[in-house]
Design an enzyme around this catalytic site. Structure first.
Site, short mmCIF file in Angstrom:
data_model
loop_
_atom_site.label_atom_id
_atom_site.label_comp_id
_atom_site.label_asym_id
_atom_site.label_seq_id
_atom_site.Cartn_x
_atom_site.Cartn_y
_atom_site.Cartn_z
N ARG A 20 0.83 -1.21 0.00
CA ARG A 20 0.00 0.00 0.00
C ARG A 20 0.86 1.25 0.00
O ARG A 20 1.79 1.38 0.78
CB ARG A 20 -0.94 0.00 1.21
N ARG A 46 1.53 0.58 10.15
CA ARG A 46 1.24 1.04 8.80
C ARG A 46 2.48 0.95 7.93
O ARG A 46 3.25 1.89 7.81
CB ARG A 46 0.72 2.48 8.85
N GLU A 81 -7.48 -1.77 14.53
CA GLU A 81 -8.03 -2.73 13.57
C GLU A 81 -7.00 -3.80 13.23
O GLU A 81 -5.86 -3.52 12.90
CB GLU A 81 -8.42 -1.99 12.30
N SER A 133 -10.85 -6.64 9.04
CA SER A 133 -11.98 -5.88 8.56
C SER A 133 -12.81 -6.86 7.73
O SER A 133 -12.33 -7.38 6.74
CB SER A 133 -11.45 -4.74 7.70
N ARG A 154 0.21 -6.83 12.21
CA ARG A 154 -0.52 -6.29 13.36
C ARG A 154 -0.73 -7.35 14.43
O ARG A 154 -0.87 -7.01 15.62
CB ARG A 154 -1.85 -5.68 12.91
#
Length: 436
Positions: free
Chosen positions: A269, A284, A356, A359, A398
RNA sequence: GGAGGAGUGGCCGAGCGGUCGAAGGCAGCGGUCUUGAAAACCGCCGUACGAGAGUACCGGGGGUUCGAAUCCCUCCUCCUCUGCCA
């Protein structure tokens, strides 16, 4: 023009069921404007289509007549001259139609999915609705540290090396850290296999139509990494992209459904527009690993499937004994393609917050329309759009963060969750390296 | 990377520039027959838009033509041989 490549899926796409356009309007005034503009274009498009069809019908019947005529007769010559003109008008009309279709298609591609009625209205994440929690916040008789402090001290997270190689938002995992990453992938895949998910290993580079199919394009092109070579490849932002598109342009049998896949993939990303956000740690990154869950399911069962899929994701956290909560995203936080999303948020004591880690979304037929994934409800019946449901199960980086923070001990070591120990060669804890 | 070959309906497979949405076969569905099944025979048997007439689609895009599955250009995909290589 639109780049369709070889996939014949452009003209007759219906991005969003026209009947549900008004529901999509719940997302806000920008969407309402889009919808209005779209409806206007569609009206003129349909009119042109009608007149063009008439012209073509005229041409077709004339050609049928001409086929029987003597090619040297005057009658033939007269008909040919007349048709020359009709043909010209058909061509002009077709050109106009192509433009209108492109415009209509483009607008449609930018209209988000309609939220499910149980999605709460809201502007942003503050208005998400907490549904449940599992476990309890662990208590510590010391100030819990962040995972980057823990990981660096243990020598398993090397952000400096990541930066040297690739810049910010990259990390090198070392020794037990690297193994932990690998162990988690295997562990997660095994949990989902138990639940009936078939494992697949797809490409991490895909072509444009795949990202259009799942809805990342055209709107979010800035978020994607693209290769520089002659053929255009995108690095996948999530396993959802290749796995969902596995069945693009297919008509599935009802007996095949539900199709359930789990896949490990790296994810990439660009994180455009998130400058200054989560700059430290593993939260991130430009590249991370994820185990994904995807289901193709009959429409009337998709919300049940969403719960079931979420259950599988939660199962991973439960077996790892990590405290988490589940939230129902409000309209303002809901992703572009989703009708409903449940976020699973894991507790991070070092940062005193929930983050999070998965999802889980029901896209209803939104992705199916884009990617043309259909099924036949009965033998001989007309094909219908399937529903797609997917979720992370889980984001691996994560999960490492959560383990480091929740399982940290006063002496700086980190316990390995019991369920994971078999995947770590029996290792029970990651300890500080002994100074030489 | 180089040299050849091929792409037609769920599958196989025909298709002189006109009457081709496309022969034929297989599979599938409905029926006749049968105690049941098989066989045989009859019918149906792509998708999208449209109230309908109709229109569009023979790998994608473009061109020639009054008219293209059929001719030309281009791209893509697959196969065979060949080179290099994890």
């Amino acid at each position: 023009m639109r780049p369709c490549s070889h996939v014949p899926r452009c003209e007759d796409l219906r991005m969003l069921d026209v009947a549900r356009l008004d529901d999509a309007a719940r997302r806000g005034p920008e969407v309402v404007t889009l919808i209005e503009e779209f409806r206007g274009i569609e009206a003129t498009r349909k009119e042109l289509q009608g007149t063009l069809d008439h012209l073509r019908a005229q041409r077709n019947s004339a050609n049928k007549r001409m086929a029987a005529l003597d090619k040297k007769s005057e009658e033939f010559a007269a008909a040919r001259d007349e048709m020359r003109d009709v043909s010209k008008r058909v061509k002009a009309g077709e050109q106009q139609l192509v433009e209108l279709e492109a415009k209509s298609h483009d607008l449609r591609m930018h209209i988000p999915n309609a939220p499910h009625e149980s999605v709460p209205d809201g502007e942003g994440e503050e208005e998400n609705q907490e549904l449940s929690t599992w476990g309890e916040k662990p208590s510590y008789d010391f100030a819990p540290k962040t995972h980057w402090d823990i990981g660096e001290a243990l020598g398993i997270l090397d952000f400096e090396a990541g930066a040297k190689l690739s810049g910010s938002r990259f990390c090198v995992l070392r020794d037990h850290g690297s193994r932990l990453n690998r162990a988690l992938i295997s562990f997660m895949l095994d949990v989902h296999a138990e639940k009936g998910y078939r494992e697949v290993w797809p490409p991490a580079l895909v072509k444009r139509p795949a990202l259009e199919g799942t809805g990342q394009l055209p709107k979010f092109e800035d978020d994607a990494f693209k290769t520089a070579g002659e053929t255009e490849y995108f690095l996948i932002p999530t396993g959802e992209v290749p796995v969902t598109n596995l069945h693009a342009d297919e008509i599935l049998d009802r007996d095949q459904l539900p199709i359930k896949y789990t896949a490990y993939t790296p994810c990439f990303r660009a994180e455009a527009g998130s400058y200054g956000k989560d700059t430290r740690g593993l939260i991130r990154q430009h590249q991370f690993d994820k185990v994904e869950l995807v289901q193709f399911i009959e429409p009337d069962k998709s919300y049940q499937a969403l719960l079931e899929l979420r259950e599988s994701a939660e199962e991973v956290l439960r077996r790892l004994e990590l405290h988490y909560r589940v939230v129902n995203l409000c309209t303002g936080d809901l992703g572009f393609c989703a009708s409903q999303t449940f976020d699973i948020e894991v507790w991070l004591p070092g940062q005193d917050t929930y983050r999070e880690i998965s999802s889980c979304s029901n896209f209803e037929d939104y992705q199916a329309r884009r990617a043309k994934i259909r099924y036949r409800p009965e033998v001989g019946a007309k094909p219908r759009m399937v529903h797609t449901v997917n979720g992370s199960g889980l984001a691996v980086g994560r999960t490492i963060v959560a383990i480091l923070e929740q399982y940290q001990r006063a002496d700086g070591s980190v316990a390995i969750p019991k369920a994971l120990q078999p995947y770590m060669g029996g290792l029970q804890s990651i300890d500080l390296p002994v100074a030489p």
